[in-house]
Every structure is written in structure tokens, then in C-alpha cells.
Design a protein around this motif. Structure first.
Motif, PDB file in Angstrom:
ATOM      1  N   GLU A   1       2.178   2.613  -8.484  1.00 37.13           N
ATOM      2  CA  GLU A   1       0.992   1.767  -8.314  1.00 37.13           C
ATOM      3  C   GLU A   1      -0.177   2.595  -7.767  1.00 37.13           C
ATOM      4  O   GLU A   1      -1.300   2.518  -8.256  1.00 37.13           O
ATOM      5  N   VAL A   2       0.130   3.419  -6.771  1.00 37.01           N
ATOM      6  CA  VAL A   2      -0.907   4.221  -6.119  1.00 37.01           C
ATOM      7  C   VAL A   2      -1.462   5.277  -7.083  1.00 37.01           C
ATOM      8  O   VAL A   2      -2.674   5.484  -7.178  1.00 37.01           O
ATOM      9  N   ILE A   3      -0.553   5.941  -7.835  1.00 39.96           N
ATOM     10  CA  ILE A   3      -0.990   6.986  -8.770  1.00 39.96           C
ATOM     11  C   ILE A   3      -1.830   6.379  -9.888  1.00 39.96           C
ATOM     12  O   ILE A   3      -2.872   6.917 -10.282  1.00 39.96           O
ATOM     13  N   LEU A   4      -1.407   5.229 -10.389  1.00 36.16           N
ATOM     14  CA  LEU A   4      -2.144   4.537 -11.452  1.00 36.16           C
ATOM     15  C   LEU A   4      -3.534   4.127 -10.954  1.00 36.16           C
ATOM     16  O   LEU A   4      -4.532   4.257 -11.682  1.00 36.16           O
ATOM     17  N   LEU A   5      -3.596   3.673  -9.733  1.00 31.56           N
ATOM     18  CA  LEU A   5      -4.881   3.294  -9.130  1.00 31.56           C
ATOM     19  C   LEU A   5      -5.858   4.470  -9.153  1.00 31.56           C
ATOM     20  O   LEU A   5      -7.029   4.320  -9.523  1.00 31.56           O
ATOM     21  N   GLY A   6      -5.342   5.661  -8.815  1.00 31.50           N
ATOM     22  CA  GLY A   6      -6.171   6.864  -8.836  1.00 31.50           C
ATOM     23  C   GLY A   6      -6.731   7.136 -10.221  1.00 31.50           C
ATOM     24  O   GLY A   6      -7.901   7.486 -10.372  1.00 31.50           O
ATOM     25  N   LEU A   7      -5.897   6.966 -11.254  1.00 26.55           N
ATOM     26  CA  LEU A   7      -6.323   7.217 -12.637  1.00 26.55           C
ATOM     27  C   LEU A   7      -7.445   6.272 -13.051  1.00 26.55           C
ATOM     28  O   LEU A   7      -8.453   6.694 -13.624  1.00 26.55           O
ATOM     29  N   VAL A   8      -7.266   4.998 -12.771  1.00 32.75           N
ATOM     30  CA  VAL A   8      -8.266   3.994 -13.144  1.00 32.75           C
ATOM     31  C   VAL A   8      -9.591   4.281 -12.439  1.00 32.75           C
ATOM     32  O   VAL A   8     -10.662   4.266 -13.056  1.00 32.75           O
ATOM     33  N   VAL A   9      -9.529   4.576 -11.155  1.00 35.66           N
ATOM     34  CA  VAL A   9     -10.741   4.880 -10.395  1.00 35.66           C
ATOM     35  C   VAL A   9     -11.402   6.140 -10.943  1.00 35.66           C
ATOM     36  O   VAL A   9     -12.624   6.222 -11.055  1.00 35.66           O
ATOM     37  N   GLY A  10     -10.584   7.130 -11.325  1.00 35.11           N
ATOM     38  CA  GLY A  10     -11.112   8.373 -11.862  1.00 35.11           C
ATOM     39  C   GLY A  10     -11.964   8.168 -13.107  1.00 35.11           C
ATOM     40  O   GLY A  10     -13.011   8.805 -13.259  1.00 35.11           O
ATOM     41  N   VAL A  11     -11.542   7.285 -13.996  1.00 35.10           N
ATOM     42  CA  VAL A  11     -12.325   7.003 -15.202  1.00 35.10           C
ATOM     43  C   VAL A  11     -13.713   6.487 -14.804  1.00 35.10           C
ATOM     44  O   VAL A  11     -14.729   6.903 -15.360  1.00 35.10           O
ATOM     45  N   LEU A  12     -13.769   5.617 -13.798  1.00 33.58           N
ATOM     46  CA  LEU A  12     -15.049   5.095 -13.315  1.00 33.58           C
ATOM     47  C   LEU A  12     -15.906   6.200 -12.700  1.00 33.58           C
ATOM     48  O   LEU A  12     -17.120   6.211 -12.860  1.00 33.58           O
ATOM     49  N   VAL A  13     -15.244   7.144 -12.025  1.00 32.85           N
ATOM     50  CA  VAL A  13     -15.955   8.266 -11.407  1.00 32.85           C
ATOM     51  C   VAL A  13     -16.728   9.042 -12.473  1.00 32.85           C
ATOM     52  O   VAL A  13     -17.915   9.324 -12.334  1.00 32.85           O
ATOM     53  N   GLY A  14     -16.042   9.379 -13.559  1.00 29.70           N
ATOM     54  CA  GLY A  14     -16.683  10.133 -14.625  1.00 29.70           C
ATOM     55  C   GLY A  14     -17.714   9.311 -15.374  1.00 29.70           C
ATOM     56  O   GLY A  14     -18.774   9.792 -15.754  1.00 29.70           O
ATOM     57  N   LEU A  15     -17.407   8.058 -15.575  1.00 24.55           N
ATOM     58  CA  LEU A  15     -18.257   7.179 -16.376  1.00 24.55           C
ATOM     59  C   LEU A  15     -19.554   6.845 -15.661  1.00 24.55           C
ATOM     60  O   LEU A  15     -20.622   6.786 -16.276  1.00 24.55           O
TER      61      LEU A  15
END
Lengths: 130, 121
Positions: free
Chosen positions: A5-19
Motif C-alpha cells: 500500500e505504501v509503495i503504491l502510494l509513492g508511485l501514484v504521488v510520483g506521477v503527480l510530481v512529474g505531471l
């Protein structure tokens, strides 16, 4: 499972960071409070901790190649963040956790309104006149 | 002017445990006339040095950091960030931004209402 759950959360947030060109904390803090059941203070401290390494570096390089970076302005902003952050955190630590959560809610509502507004003016030229 | 904006954003960053980009990007566009993509690229520059360091030290000193969760979130943010920035180059992100702004607003409203109702419960 907590780890997944925690690792997946990081991935989703990362997409927003770049976007969006943001640090990610604005999404991470509420996510950690509601999904991982952290206290508001702990979520904010953890958000600051995980943003210590240059996590947006890979995203930055993509913008850099397109010459969409104003380096001096970025450097000045970094300086302001460093010292501004010192005083802001002093205030936050003294606040009650519930008050802080309410203030955070107001903060992201203001940020949301600003984000919405800036998409209105159709600046065709894209010249920097600062 | 930029320094004043950055200091104000910095106080918010420390106060709310965020990087500051979410406030910096719209302010660069609205106040300083930056192009949207350039504002986002410049915001990422400002986030490369550990600008939250002084704020982080204050939180760590107060025992308000969950180390393991922080470490686990890091790799995803790097990989996701790479993908997201490529995606941003391909699209005119006006609509994406509005969706994001909408979600953000709802999230903020939820938090405010929750605090309000727990206080009066």
C-alpha cells in the motif's frame, strides 16, 4: 498489505510530481493521515523526511531538455523554502494536531483555487517577463 | 519579488509539511507571468536541494517522523515522477490540472469539515 500500500502510494504521488511540477507533499500528507492513519504532525514530518533526497530530479531532466527551466528563479525559490520552512515548522509543532489538520485543509483549498485559476488565461507566447 | 514569494511559500511548506511546489507553480504563473511548463520545471529545480531540511530537523526533534513509511514511499515517487513528466510533455495539461485542483479542493473541504464536526461532537 501495509508495505504494498505504501509503495503504491509513492508511485501514484510520483506521477503527480512529474505531471504538475510539485513536490508531492500536498497529496502525501492527507493520504498518510487517511490511508495510513498517521497523526497530522507525524504525516507532515514524514512528508518532509522523504522529500530530502532530490526525488523530482528525473522529472526535472525531462523539463530541462525542453528548456522549460528558469535556473536562477529556481535557486532563489530554494533559498526562500529553506528559511521559510524553518519558521513555518516552528509554528506547526506548537499547534494542536486537530487545529493543524483544519489549517492544512484550508491551505490545500487555497492551492486548489490558485491551480484552477491559472488555467484560465491563454498565454499564447509564453514569454517570461519577470 | 521572487524571493518574497519563495519565503512566503517556504513558511507554508514548513507549516504544512509539503514541498511548496503546489503553491509556487500557480504563483509563478499568476504573479510573475511564467509559462505553465516553465513554472513546473522551475518548481522542480527549487525542490532538488533539500530545502525542507531545516523544517525536517524541527519535526524530527519533536519526534514527528515515521521513518519506514518515508523510505518506502521514496522509490515510487522517483519512478512515478519520470513517467508523469513525460506525460506532461505530451498533453496540454489544462484539463488534468483542473481535475487535480478539483480533487485537492474536495480533500481540503473534507479535512476542514471533519475537524469542525469532531470539535462540536
Amino acid at each position: 498489505m501495509w508495505y504494498a500500500e505504501v509503495i503504491l502510494l509513492g508511485l501514484v504521488v510520483g506521477v503527480l510530481v512529474g505531471l504538475m511540477g510539485i513536490g508531492g507533499g500536498v497529496v502525501l500528507v492527507p493520504a498518510m493521515v487517511y490511508l495510513l492513519h498517521m497523526d497530522q504532525h507525524v504525516a507532515q514530518g514524514t512528508s518532509l523526511f522523504l522529500q530530502l533526497p532530490p526525488l523530482g530530479l528525473a522529472a526535472l531532466l525531462v523539463y530541462w531538455r525542453k528548456k522549460q527551466v528558469d535556473l536562477p528563479a529556481g535557486a532563489i525559490c530554494a533559498l526562500g523554502f529553506l528559511f521559510g520552512g524553518f519558521f513555518g515548522s516552528k509554528i506547526a509543532i506548537r499547534m494542536d494536531s486537530r487545529d493543524l489538520r483544519g489549517a492544512f485543509g484550508i491551505f490545500i483549498m487555497v492551492a486548489a483555487v490558485l491551480l484552477w485559476r491559472k488555467s484560465r488565461p491563454r498565454a499564447a507566447a509564453g514569454k517570461i517577463d519577470a | 519579488m521572487i524571493l518574497v514569494v519563495a519565503c512566503v511559500v517556504g513558511v507554508c511548506a514548513g507549516l504544512f509539511g509539503v514541498g511548496g511546489g503546489v503553491l509556487l507553480v500557480p504563483l509563478l504563473v499568476l504573479l510573475l507571468g511564467f509559462d505553465q511548463h516553465t513554472a513546473q520545471g522551475t518548481s522542480l529545480v527549487a525542490l532538488v536541494p533539500p530545502t525542507g531540511l531545516l523544517a525536517f530537523i524541527n519535526y524530527a526533534g519533536a519526534g514527528e517522523v515515521r521513518w519506514v513509511a518515508g523510505l518506502l514511499i521514496m522509490p515510487g515517487v522517483v519512478l512515478g515522477g519520470l513517467y508523469g513528466s513525460r506525460l506532461a510533455q505530451k498533453m496540454a495539461p489544462a484539463q488534468m490540472r483542473r481535475v487535480f485542483a478539483g480533487i485537492l479542493f474536495a480533500l481540503g473541504l473534507w479535512q476542514v469539515l471533519q475537524v469542525w464536526f469532531t470539535r462540536h461532537a
